[in-house]
Scaffold this active site. Sequence first.
Site: not given
Length: 330
Positions: A238, A267, A286
Amino acid sequence: MAKPKVFVTRLIPEPGLDLLKQDCDVQVWPEELPPSREALLAGLAEAEGLLSLLTDKIDAVLLDAAPSLKVVSNYAVGYDNISVPDATARGILVCNKPGVLSETTADLAWSLLMASARRLAEGYDYVRTGKWKTWGPRTFLGWDVHHATLGIVGLGRIGFEMAKRARGFDMKVLYTNRTRKEEFEAMMGLEWAPLEQVLEESDFITLHTPLNDETRHLLGAAQFKQMKSTAVLINTARGQIVDQVALYEALKSGEIAYAALDVTDPEPIAPDDPLLSLPNCLIVPHIGSASHATRNRMAVMAAENLLAALKGERPENLVNPDVWKNRKSI
């Protein structure tokens, strides 16, 4: 008999959607970007099931606006986007998908490690922009992976898969974890060490810990000072686990050599974020679980969890089992 209403917050792979459509009245958010807060509220007004993504913040206000909601099935292993205590207090089951993406995410983490070690992104840009004129004995020197020391922060399923891959490169593997995994130490030849030692001794440091109050900004300015100047940091966990301002300073000053990130905070990362100006920072969007097979399995598992709950059955991957126990005891 009317089918239960289900709201899906993005277009997931067809195998999962097909399962849901067999037994449910399915509404799917069709846009590329996540649904707005207002769209989420509208979608949940009559829904009994929610299939959510990490981009969807599921909190008390949203849950209170969904009086018929019975289950939230998250299309992810992590579930820090969901207020599980609030769901539990309202008797709503929360499900995730542990294990399904461990090997695929480890493959991506290992790809980032190798790309960083041999500076592949820089080399590609060098060729693509016409700068490659000849072979040079000092051009894009990187760092050997074989016989190096790998530091794993968080020895869960993905961390374990990283340790397995390190064996093929004859690496020494240090790990730190909230609890020691002595069976893995014996099986894989791993060495447990406190975080400080892992940072000080490792050539490559890979993060695989969940995000919580203890791990938020686990790596900041003080921790980067503990690392080798030749160290490479990999983060596929994360973004919030790393203090990105401190990371920028550490990379720019040469305090550490390289970073490769599959996750950022926030993000997506802002186009003008200073990290993007650094040649020694590789960032991808991601994609840790982004293989055809894994994303299909994720969709099916998320659908199966949701369908089981709607049928009154215990979902296989239940985050808050107390809700199920309380239901059965009434």
